[in-house]
Design an enzyme around this catalytic site. Structure first.
Site, PDB file in Angstrom:
ATOM      1  N   LYS A  17       0.807  -0.999   0.100  1.00  9.07           N
ATOM      2  CA  LYS A  17       0.533   0.310   0.206  1.00  9.07           C
ATOM      3  C   LYS A  17       0.788   0.909   0.285  1.00  9.07           C
ATOM      4  O   LYS A  17       2.205   1.696   0.537  1.00  9.07           O
ATOM      5  CB  LYS A  17      -0.681  -0.251   0.959  1.00  9.07           C
ATOM      6  CG  LYS A  17      -0.471   0.253   2.038  1.00  9.07           C
ATOM      7  CD  LYS A  17      -0.190   1.215   3.313  1.00  9.07           C
ATOM      8  CE  LYS A  17       0.968   0.591   4.484  1.00  9.07           C
ATOM      9  NZ  LYS A  17       1.834   2.363   4.936  1.00  9.07           N
ATOM     10  N   PRO A 116       9.495  -4.450   0.436  1.00 15.17           N
ATOM     11  CA  PRO A 116      10.882  -4.225   1.353  1.00 15.17           C
ATOM     12  C   PRO A 116      10.314  -3.852   2.872  1.00 15.17           C
ATOM     13  O   PRO A 116       9.268  -3.568   3.389  1.00 15.17           O
ATOM     14  CB  PRO A 116      11.748  -3.159   1.196  1.00 15.17           C
ATOM     15  CG  PRO A 116      10.706  -2.536   0.129  1.00 15.17           C
ATOM     16  CD  PRO A 116      10.393  -3.173  -0.450  1.00 15.17           C
ATOM     17  N   GLY A 124       4.969  -6.292   5.498  1.00 13.16           N
ATOM     18  CA  GLY A 124       4.768  -7.393   6.708  1.00 13.16           C
ATOM     19  C   GLY A 124       3.286  -7.081   7.294  1.00 13.16           C
ATOM     20  O   GLY A 124       2.640  -9.107   7.541  1.00 13.16           O
ATOM     21  N   SER A 125       2.355  -6.314   7.024  1.00 10.06           N
ATOM     22  CA  SER A 125       0.726  -6.337   7.274  1.00 10.06           C
ATOM     23  C   SER A 125      -0.144  -7.168   6.048  1.00 10.06           C
ATOM     24  O   SER A 125      -0.804  -8.067   6.611  1.00 10.06           O
ATOM     25  CB  SER A 125       0.405  -5.086   7.520  1.00 10.06           C
ATOM     26  OG  SER A 125       0.901  -4.203   8.195  1.00 10.06           O
ATOM     27  N   ALA A 126       0.600  -6.629   4.366  1.00  8.60           N
ATOM     28  CA  ALA A 126       0.192  -7.102   3.532  1.00  8.60           C
ATOM     29  C   ALA A 126      -0.013  -9.204   3.958  1.00  8.60           C
ATOM     30  O   ALA A 126      -0.531  -9.819   3.408  1.00  8.60           O
ATOM     31  CB  ALA A 126       0.802  -7.085   2.132  1.00  8.60           C
ATOM     32  N   ASP A 158      -2.668  -1.997   9.715  1.00 10.53           N
ATOM     33  CA  ASP A 158      -2.947  -2.010   8.809  1.00 10.53           C
ATOM     34  C   ASP A 158      -3.282  -2.883   8.675  1.00 10.53           C
ATOM     35  O   ASP A 158      -4.173  -3.455   7.111  1.00 10.53           O
ATOM     36  CB  ASP A 158      -1.883  -1.578   7.960  1.00 10.53           C
ATOM     37  CG  ASP A 158      -0.878  -0.120   8.561  1.00 10.53           C
ATOM     38  OD1 ASP A 158      -1.386   0.629   8.330  1.00 10.53           O
ATOM     39  OD2 ASP A 158       0.060  -0.490   8.078  1.00 10.53           O
TER      40      ASP A 158
END
Ligand code: C5P
Length: 328
Positions: A17, A116, A124-126, A158
């Site tokens: 995002k 990255p 990390g949230s994705a 997120d």
């Protein structure tokens, strides 16, 4: 996200995002900050595949495709992605199976990593959102979605966006609370971006702490002109409306925030801004060709990694899950 059935399990592509707008409304009693942010998913993607194991272990393996995973000169932790219990993928799956009463069910997860870390792109949230979805497909039913959403909101601010930030094919939402309260927004046209990722990352907590140390509280911005621009497809209003309150705080963590801003401003674009708590920046371009030209010039002369990314389009996850379940 795009979900598919694989030979022995399920696979998803999950986008990162960018925050087109981010204002901090205040500090809460729990130490978090109340946000007003507009997030858009864009096409730099991680891929996850899940398969069952015969034991109860959750085994994560991480692979980097060509062009990813290699540090630039002086680069820090951008590609330092832990594969142990501290990874959000492992924590999300562990909590989900516990909630669903599947404690004995182990899985292998293969992560192909392009987004990255410490970049403000929500990688990390994705990945955690993708893992929750994959876990639901293996262990749950549609009635278990609310449990996954609750786990998402507790694990990070997120993650819920990647589960629910969808409307009419686009992944765009105004997010409030810590960032976990999602109001999907309308957008009628694809947008073209350059993402520039400098060799120094920013820790989210450190950036919020730097913000708290800053005594100068200036006037609060609102996303109204950006939102109108998004509805009307007006690139000047969108580019002129991008804003991030955390940018000054992030500048205290690394001088790369300003260095990459200056490098991007050498080129013709419609507006640029830092994403999330940094250190990545994005600029909006008129066309894909224009964005790709800037990407190639930044990669050659900018000292930053640069990617082309387009606003992400896919149907909502409820619809995709229904389709996959019908196919199975
Ligand atoms: O939610 P997430 O785990 O990504 O946040 C990391 C850290 O960033 C939090 O521990 C907190 O210090 C800070 N943060 C905040 N307010 C938010 C989101 C994050 O202060 N809305």
């Amino acid at each position: 996200m795009i979900i598919e059935k694989s030979q022995d399990g399920f696979r998803v592509k999950v986008p990162c995002k960018v925050n087109l707008f981010l204002e901090v409304l205040g500090k809460r009693d729990d130490g978090y900050h109340s946000l007003d942010t507009v997030m858009m998913a864009v096409s730099l993607v991680d891929e996850l595949e899940i398969t069952r194991r015969n034991d109860d272990r959750i085994e994560l393996t991480i692979e980097f495709p060509e062009g990813f995973g290699h540090p630039l000169d002086g680069e820090d932790l951008a590609w330092h992605i832990p594969a142990d219990q501290s990874n959000l993928i492992v924590r999300a799956l562990d909590q989900l199976r516990c909630t669903l009463g599947k404690n004995g069910s182990g899985v292998n997860v293969r992560l192909i990593k392009r987004i990255p870390a410490m970049a403000g792109l929500g990688g990390g949230s994705a990945d955690a959102a993708a893992a929750l979805l994959l876990g639901l497909l293996l262990w749950g039913t549609n009635e278990d979605f609310p449990s996954a959403r609750t786990i998402a909101s507790k694990l990070g601010s997120d993650i819920n966006f990647f589960l629910d930030g969808h409307r009419n094919g686009f992944w765009l939402a105004r997010c409030t609370g810590r960032g976990e309260e999602i109001e999907p927004l309308l957008c009628h046209q694809p947008l073209h971006f350059v993402i520039a990722h400098p060799p120094r990352g920013c820790g989210t907590r450190a950036v919020f702490t730097a913000l708290d140390d800053d005594a100068n509280q200036s006037r609060r911005e609102n996303p109204n002109s950006l939102l109108t621009g998004l509805i009307e497809g007006d690139l000047d209003a969108i580019g002129g409306g991008v804003f991030n309150r955390l940018e000054t705080a992030a500048m205290r963590c690394t001088d790369w925030i300003d260095r990459s801003r200056k490098r991007i401003d050498r080129y013709d674009h419609r507006g640029q801004c830092m994403s999330g708590s940094g250190s990545a920046r994005f600029c909006l371009c008129s066309t894909r060709e224009q964005a790709e030209k800037i990407v190639s010039e930044l990669q050659t002369n900018g000292g930053v990694r640069a990617y082309y990314a387009q606003s992400w389009q896919s149907s909502g996850i409820d619809e995709q899950v229904k389709r996959i379940r019908n196919e199975s």
